[in-house]
Structure formats: C-alpha cells, structure tokens
Design an enzyme around this catalytic site. Structure first.
Site, mmCIF file in Angstrom:
data_model
loop_
_atom_site.group_PDB
_atom_site.id
_atom_site.type_symbol
_atom_site.label_atom_id
_atom_site.label_comp_id
_atom_site.label_asym_id
_atom_site.label_seq_id
_atom_site.Cartn_x
_atom_site.Cartn_y
_atom_site.Cartn_z
ATOM 1 C CD GLU A 148 -2.966 1.114 2.266
ATOM 2 O OE1 GLU A 148 -2.881 0.233 3.150
ATOM 3 O OE2 GLU A 148 -3.918 1.925 2.183
ATOM 4 C CD GLU A 154 -0.978 6.885 7.678
ATOM 5 O OE1 GLU A 154 -1.165 5.697 7.378
ATOM 6 O OE2 GLU A 154 -1.885 7.738 7.662
ATOM 7 C CG ASP A 181 -6.082 4.461 0.934
ATOM 8 O OD1 ASP A 181 -6.755 5.485 0.732
ATOM 9 O OD2 ASP A 181 -6.161 3.793 1.976
ATOM 10 N NE ARG A 213 -7.261 7.363 7.340
ATOM 11 C CZ ARG A 213 -6.797 6.371 6.555
ATOM 12 N NH1 ARG A 213 -7.628 5.567 5.951
ATOM 13 N NH2 ARG A 213 -5.511 6.198 6.395
ATOM 14 C CD GLU A 242 -8.164 1.683 4.850
ATOM 15 O OE1 GLU A 242 -7.517 0.809 5.417
ATOM 16 O OE2 GLU A 242 -7.668 2.449 4.016
HETATM 17 MN MN MN Z 1 -5.756 2.146 3.093
#
Ligand code: MN
Length: 291
Positions: A148, A154, A181, A213, A242
């Site tokens: 990913e 991150e 993503d 999100r 997600e």
């Molecule tokens: Mn993701």
C-alpha cells in the site's frame, strides 16, 4: 471478471475476538459487499479458524492488511528488528492462508508511523530482501501480496505509485503488486487519474477512502477521476471501502492513524452507503464505452 467490492472490518468493530470476527463478516455481507478485509495488526492472536468458518457461512471473500510496528520494522538497520518483522509477516501470511484468504496487503514493507529521517540505503535493502522472501513463501500457499502506498506521515519508504513501482522493480517478483488508496493519493499524488494509469500493469488492490476518512462524497477526493481511471485501465482487482471514526476504536490501529474525531456513528448506514456509492460509480463509468 468484475472487481470484488469490499469493506474494511474496522467499520464494524475494533475487537477481533471470535465474536468480533463473526459479526464483522455478517454485517459486511448484510451491507451488500463481496469481501471483508481484516486488520491483522496482531497476527499472533488472530483466530483464523473462526474467520474461515464465518466467511464460508456468509459466502464472503476474506483479505487481510497490516502496518508493521516500530519494533518489527523490516526497513530498519537493526537485524533484530528486521527479524521480528519477518516473523510477524510470516505469521500474518499463515493466518491469511488458514482463513482461506488469497490477499495480504497494507504497509508490509516498513513500520507505519511518522518517521523522523529518510529511509537509509541499508534499510531499503533489508526491506526489499524481506519482501522478496515473503513473496516466494506467499506464492507457495496461494497468497498474493500488495504493497500500500501511504502518505509521508505514515512511511518513509515510498509515498506515490511511481515510488512503489521503483521498489517493486527491486523486489522483482510478480507475486507482489501495488495497492493504491485514494485517501493517501489525495495527499501525495498529482491527481486521482494519472497514478492509476502509471501503475495499471501492476495494480493489485485499491482502497476507497474519503479525504477525512468519513462518508464517501463528503470530502475532497476526486472519485469521478478515480472510477474513470479504473474503468479506462480495465482494473479487475478488489476495491475496498476504508473508513475510520472514533466511534469504533482499535487499540492498535486507531491511534497510529490519528483517528481523533467522530465522523460517523451508524456503521450499517455508512457501509450500505459506501457499497451503493462504489457500485453506482462503477456502473456509470462503464457506459463511457458506449459513447
Ligand atoms: Mn488504506
């Protein structure tokens, strides 16, 4: 073959004991999805037998994702930390095979956290070697790996689709693909169209997430371009919704991802809306072929 449309299990619960596993499978099915993605942040305790039974009972496909913790980071320069990461990844692979899953994705190549320095050359070489080893083991048990692409806060290994392609060139194993993503792409990429074209030959997994999100369509992600690009390239891998809210808390994942706000409270409504949103977009862009 059309894409499997899936839902991340953290939409339902942060507790993945037997009851949490079974209820997240049943609720994912009831919301209309084809696939459920389990977070395998702690593969050592994951009850794969319960997951296998629940998936079979619901006739649902299972996948799994994780982000490595700092003490098990295969992109570290410390051999003991790399070894801990290799062990965690092999354990996760065993759990996926045991539950009858065929896909393991996420931040498999390094620790998922804010790094305070760029990746070192030795750290990159350690990561590539460990992923190459894992890819061979995964192929032997019928599991495919997807890496990913996540934002700079991150990981420090790669943050764009092109960065992932360069890393995959070094791994040189066709059992590993790119996992894009939209939440992360919205932060790092030039737009939500070009990266799908750039990675199309090696794109194996897609996460659909909004810029905050929360509910799809209420943020700044360009989903019109996203679904046009997926149709244009003939993508047929999983497309997985997600979403995270502080209404559902995972002790390992929520804090790592910075989930401090309540963006929704009704999991059933959120998931059913996302299932419709994704399928409606796919159906609409498919008609572009008739123009
Ligand atoms: Mn993701």
């Amino acid at each position: 073959m059309p894409s499997l449309i899936g839902c991340h299990a953290l939409v339902w619960t942060g507790e993945f004991d037997a009851a949490g596993i079974t209820s997240s499978v049943e609720r994912t099915k009831a919301a209309g999805f084809d696939l459920v993605e389990f977070p395998l942040m702690d593969p050592y305790t994951f009850d794969a037998a319960t997951a296998r039974k629940a998936l079979g009972d619901a006739d649902l496909t299972g996948s799994a994702s994780l982000g490595l913790p700092e003490h098990a980071d295969i992109s570290s320069e410390d051999p003991a930390v790399v070894a801990a990461g290799v062990d965690l990844l092999r354990t996760a692979l065993d759990r996926v095979a045991e539950m009858g899953g065929t896909r393991l994705c996420g931040v498999l190549y390094g620790s998922m956290r804010k790094h305070m320095a760029p990746l070192s050359e030795r750290g990159r070489a350690n990561s590539v070697a460990a992923i190459r080893d894992l890819a061979g083991r995964a192929a032997a048990v019928g599991v495919h790996l997807s890496l990913e692409v996540v934002n700079r806060y991150e990981t420090n290994v790669f943050n764009t689709g092109r960065g992932a392609l360069a890393y995959l060139d070094a791994v040189a194993d066709t059992n590993v693909s790119v996992h894009l993503d939209t939440y992360h792409m919205n932060i790092e990429e030039s737009d939500l169209f070009q990266p799908f074209l750039d990675t199309s030959e090696r794109l194996g997994y897609v996460h659909i997430g909004e810029s905050h999100r929360g509910y799809l369509g209420t943020g700044s992600v360009d989903f019109e371009s996203t679904f046009r690009a997926l149709a244009r390239t003939g993508y047929d891998g999983p497309i997985v919704f997600e979403s995270f809210s502080s209404a559902v808390v995972s002790p390992t994942l929520s804090n790592t991802l910075g989930i401090w706000r309540n963006l929704w409270t009704d999991s059933e409504d959120l998931a059913a809306h996302a299932n419709r949103f994704i399928r409606d977009h796919i159906a609409a862009v498919r008609t572009i072929d008739l123009h």
